[in-house]
Design a protein around this motif. Structure first.
Motif, PDB file in Angstrom:
ATOM      1  N   LEU A 101       0.842  -1.196   0.000  1.00  0.00           N
ATOM      2  CA  LEU A 101       0.000   0.000   0.000  1.00  0.00           C
ATOM      3  C   LEU A 101       0.881   1.251   0.000  1.00  0.00           C
ATOM      4  O   LEU A 101       0.612   2.212  -0.729  1.00  0.00           O
ATOM      5  N   ASP A 102       1.941   1.237   0.785  1.00  0.00           N
ATOM      6  CA  ASP A 102       2.890   2.347   0.815  1.00  0.00           C
ATOM      7  C   ASP A 102       3.464   2.603  -0.587  1.00  0.00           C
ATOM      8  O   ASP A 102       3.499   3.739  -1.063  1.00  0.00           O
ATOM      9  N   GLU A 103       3.893   1.538  -1.258  1.00  0.00           N
ATOM     10  CA  GLU A 103       4.451   1.666  -2.616  1.00  0.00           C
ATOM     11  C   GLU A 103       3.416   2.205  -3.592  1.00  0.00           C
ATOM     12  O   GLU A 103       3.722   3.055  -4.435  1.00  0.00           O
ATOM     13  N   ALA A 104       2.184   1.713  -3.486  1.00  0.00           N
ATOM     14  CA  ALA A 104       1.122   2.161  -4.398  1.00  0.00           C
ATOM     15  C   ALA A 104       0.795   3.632  -4.179  1.00  0.00           C
ATOM     16  O   ALA A 104       0.594   4.382  -5.142  1.00  0.00           O
ATOM     17  N   MET A 105       0.748   4.049  -2.934  1.00  0.00           N
ATOM     18  CA  MET A 105       0.447   5.458  -2.643  1.00  0.00           C
ATOM     19  C   MET A 105       1.552   6.372  -3.153  1.00  0.00           C
ATOM     20  O   MET A 105       1.284   7.446  -3.685  1.00  0.00           O
ATOM     21  N   ARG A 106       2.787   5.955  -3.012  1.00  0.00           N
ATOM     22  CA  ARG A 106       3.913   6.775  -3.482  1.00  0.00           C
ATOM     23  C   ARG A 106       3.957   6.854  -5.007  1.00  0.00           C
ATOM     24  O   ARG A 106       4.424   7.838  -5.561  1.00  0.00           O
ATOM     25  N   ALA A 107       3.470   5.809  -5.683  1.00  0.00           N
ATOM     26  CA  ALA A 107       3.489   5.778  -7.147  1.00  0.00           C
ATOM     27  C   ALA A 107       2.212   6.341  -7.771  1.00  0.00           C
ATOM     28  O   ALA A 107       2.142   6.498  -8.987  1.00  0.00           O
ATOM     29  N   ASP A 108       1.228   6.647  -6.959  1.00  0.00           N
ATOM     30  CA  ASP A 108      -0.052   7.132  -7.466  1.00  0.00           C
ATOM     31  C   ASP A 108       0.126   8.456  -8.212  1.00  0.00           C
ATOM     32  O   ASP A 108       0.910   9.306  -7.783  1.00  0.00           O
ATOM     33  N   PRO A 109      -0.578   8.641  -9.328  1.00  0.00           N
ATOM     34  CA  PRO A 109      -0.467   9.887 -10.096  1.00  0.00           C
ATOM     35  C   PRO A 109      -0.819  11.141  -9.286  1.00  0.00           C
ATOM     36  O   PRO A 109      -0.350  12.224  -9.601  1.00  0.00           O
ATOM     37  N   LYS A 110      -1.620  10.993  -8.248  1.00  0.00           N
ATOM     38  CA  LYS A 110      -1.972  12.149  -7.410  1.00  0.00           C
ATOM     39  C   LYS A 110      -0.781  12.606  -6.574  1.00  0.00           C
ATOM     40  O   LYS A 110      -0.789  13.712  -6.050  1.00  0.00           O
ATOM     41  N   GLY A 111       0.214  11.743  -6.434  1.00  0.00           N
ATOM     42  CA  GLY A 111       1.405  12.080  -5.665  1.00  0.00           C
ATOM     43  C   GLY A 111       1.293  11.663  -4.212  1.00  0.00           C
ATOM     44  O   GLY A 111       0.188  11.532  -3.680  1.00  0.00           O
ATOM     45  N   PRO A 112       2.436  11.447  -3.568  1.00  0.00           N
ATOM     46  CA  PRO A 112       2.418  10.992  -2.176  1.00  0.00           C
ATOM     47  C   PRO A 112       1.819  12.022  -1.221  1.00  0.00           C
ATOM     48  O   PRO A 112       1.321  11.662  -0.155  1.00  0.00           O
ATOM     49  N   GLY A 113       1.829  13.303  -1.594  1.00  0.00           N
ATOM     50  CA  GLY A 113       1.232  14.326  -0.744  1.00  0.00           C
ATOM     51  C   GLY A 113      -0.257  14.134  -0.549  1.00  0.00           C
ATOM     52  O   GLY A 113      -0.849  14.622   0.413  1.00  0.00           O
ATOM     53  N   HIS A 114      -0.872  13.406  -1.452  1.00  0.00           N
ATOM     54  CA  HIS A 114      -2.297  13.139  -1.388  1.00  0.00           C
ATOM     55  C   HIS A 114      -2.634  12.175  -0.250  1.00  0.00           C
ATOM     56  O   HIS A 114      -3.760  12.145   0.231  1.00  0.00           O
ATOM     57  N   PHE A 115      -1.649  11.389   0.177  1.00  0.00           N
ATOM     58  CA  PHE A 115      -1.853  10.356   1.205  1.00  0.00           C
ATOM     59  C   PHE A 115      -0.946  10.616   2.410  1.00  0.00           C
ATOM     60  O   PHE A 115      -0.346   9.696   2.955  1.00  0.00           O
ATOM     61  N   LYS A 116      -0.853  11.876   2.818  1.00  0.00           N
ATOM     62  CA  LYS A 116       0.100  12.257   3.874  1.00  0.00           C
ATOM     63  C   LYS A 116      -0.055  11.448   5.151  1.00  0.00           C
ATOM     64  O   LYS A 116       0.920  10.917   5.671  1.00  0.00           O
ATOM     65  N   GLN A 117      -1.260  11.357   5.678  1.00  0.00           N
ATOM     66  CA  GLN A 117      -1.450  10.690   6.971  1.00  0.00           C
ATOM     67  C   GLN A 117      -1.111   9.201   6.919  1.00  0.00           C
ATOM     68  O   GLN A 117      -0.327   8.730   7.739  1.00  0.00           O
ATOM     69  N   PRO A 118      -1.673   8.427   5.980  1.00  0.00           N
ATOM     70  CA  PRO A 118      -1.325   7.001   5.983  1.00  0.00           C
ATOM     71  C   PRO A 118       0.161   6.769   5.708  1.00  0.00           C
ATOM     72  O   PRO A 118       0.767   5.873   6.311  1.00  0.00           O
ATOM     73  N   LEU A 119       0.765   7.564   4.824  1.00  0.00           N
ATOM     74  CA  LEU A 119       2.193   7.401   4.560  1.00  0.00           C
ATOM     75  C   LEU A 119       3.021   7.728   5.796  1.00  0.00           C
ATOM     76  O   LEU A 119       4.016   7.042   6.082  1.00  0.00           O
ATOM     77  N   ALA A 120       2.627   8.741   6.549  1.00  0.00           N
ATOM     78  CA  ALA A 120       3.345   9.074   7.786  1.00  0.00           C
ATOM     79  C   ALA A 120       3.198   7.941   8.805  1.00  0.00           C
ATOM     80  O   ALA A 120       4.178   7.585   9.487  1.00  0.00           O
ATOM     81  N   ASP A 121       2.008   7.370   8.906  1.00  0.00           N
ATOM     82  CA  ASP A 121       1.787   6.255   9.841  1.00  0.00           C
ATOM     83  C   ASP A 121       2.635   5.040   9.470  1.00  0.00           C
ATOM     84  O   ASP A 121       3.233   4.402  10.348  1.00  0.00           O
ATOM     85  N   MET A 122       2.677   4.734   8.172  1.00  0.00           N
ATOM     86  CA  MET A 122       3.477   3.578   7.739  1.00  0.00           C
ATOM     87  C   MET A 122       4.967   3.848   7.913  1.00  0.00           C
ATOM     88  O   MET A 122       5.718   2.950   8.307  1.00  0.00           O
ATOM     89  N   LYS A 123       5.400   5.079   7.659  1.00  0.00           N
ATOM     90  CA  LYS A 123       6.816   5.419   7.836  1.00  0.00           C
ATOM     91  C   LYS A 123       7.227   5.219   9.292  1.00  0.00           C
ATOM     92  O   LYS A 123       8.280   4.643   9.574  1.00  0.00           O
ATOM     93  N   ALA A 124       6.395   5.665  10.213  1.00  0.00           N
ATOM     94  CA  ALA A 124       6.680   5.485  11.640  1.00  0.00           C
ATOM     95  C   ALA A 124       6.739   3.999  11.993  1.00  0.00           C
ATOM     96  O   ALA A 124       7.632   3.554  12.732  1.00  0.00           O
ATOM     97  N   LEU A 125       5.813   3.212  11.467  1.00  0.00           N
ATOM     98  CA  LEU A 125       5.813   1.774  11.741  1.00  0.00           C
ATOM     99  C   LEU A 125       7.056   1.113  11.162  1.00  0.00           C
ATOM    100  O   LEU A 125       7.722   0.327  11.849  1.00  0.00           O
ATOM    101  N   PHE A 126       7.374   1.417   9.909  1.00  0.00           N
ATOM    102  CA  PHE A 126       8.529   0.790   9.270  1.00  0.00           C
ATOM    103  C   PHE A 126       9.834   1.163   9.983  1.00  0.00           C
ATOM    104  O   PHE A 126      10.752   0.349  10.057  1.00  0.00           O
ATOM    105  N   ALA A 127       9.907   2.370  10.528  1.00  0.00           N
ATOM    106  CA  ALA A 127      11.093   2.775  11.295  1.00  0.00           C
ATOM    107  C   ALA A 127      11.205   1.920  12.558  1.00  0.00           C
ATOM    108  O   ALA A 127      12.301   1.505  12.946  1.00  0.00           O
ATOM    109  N   LYS A 128      10.062   1.636  13.178  1.00  0.00           N
ATOM    110  CA  LYS A 128      10.041   0.803  14.385  1.00  0.00           C
ATOM    111  C   LYS A 128      10.414  -0.641  14.053  1.00  0.00           C
ATOM    112  O   LYS A 128      11.128  -1.297  14.817  1.00  0.00           O
TER     113      LYS A 128
END
Length: 164
Positions: A101-128
């Motif tokens: 889902l993270d990869e799909a959101m980053r590759a989406d034509p709308k851009g990763p800024g469109h999915f700020k909250q879920p991408l931030a949540d996944m980034k925090a999880l992946f860091a952990k």
């Protein structure tokens, strides 16, 4: 018997036939039969290489956000009990679905800024999580993994037009 004799006489070379070339006669082989087989195989291989499709990228393109979210959503009623030996499949699947889902959101034509909250949540999880995806390691942040999955589900349900 008479027909066999007539046929034999037609197929025998006469001195004048031997002097004139036959248009349908095969050319004399220039190499041993084994060499010709090797040459034919090589020519066939070269011909197939010339007509092959271009190689696909080593990594498949990220899924569409809708498809990636659907596979994550399929885990919503699933769980496990850390330490009970039943978490390998579940935690592996949820972390894999979150990664896709993270990869799909980053590759989406709308851009990763469109999915700020879920991408931030996944980034925090992946860091952990780091790079260790073993079951014993994933069981420690069990609550964070399930919480991230559930939080992203809530966010996506509140933003249906963002992924359809």
């Amino acid at each position: 018997m008479l027909a066999a004799a007539a046929l034999a006489s037609c197929t025998q070379d006469t001195p004048q036939d031997a002097a004139s070339p036959r248009p349908s006669a095969p050319a004399a082989p220039s190499a041993a039969p084994v060499d010709n087989a090797d040459q034919a195989e090589q020519a066939e291989s070269e011909a197939s290489e010339a007509t092959e499709e271009p190689a696909l990228p080593a990594e498949p393109a990220p899924e569409a956000v809708r498809d990636a979210f659907a596979t994550l959503q399929a885990t919503l009623n699933d769980t496990c009990t850390p330490g009970a030996g039943d978490c390998a499949y579940f935690l592996g699947r949820v972390t894999r679905e979150l990664t896709e889902l993270d990869e799909a959101m980053r590759a989406d034509p709308k851009g990763p800024g469109h999915f700020k909250q879920p991408l931030a949540d996944m980034k925090a999880l992946f860091a952990k999580l780091g790079t260790d995806r073993s079951t014993p390691h994933l069981e420690k942040p069990f609550t964070a993994i399930v919480g991230t999955r559930d939080g992203i589900n809530t966010w996506m349900q509140d933003h249906p037009d963002d992924y359809r």
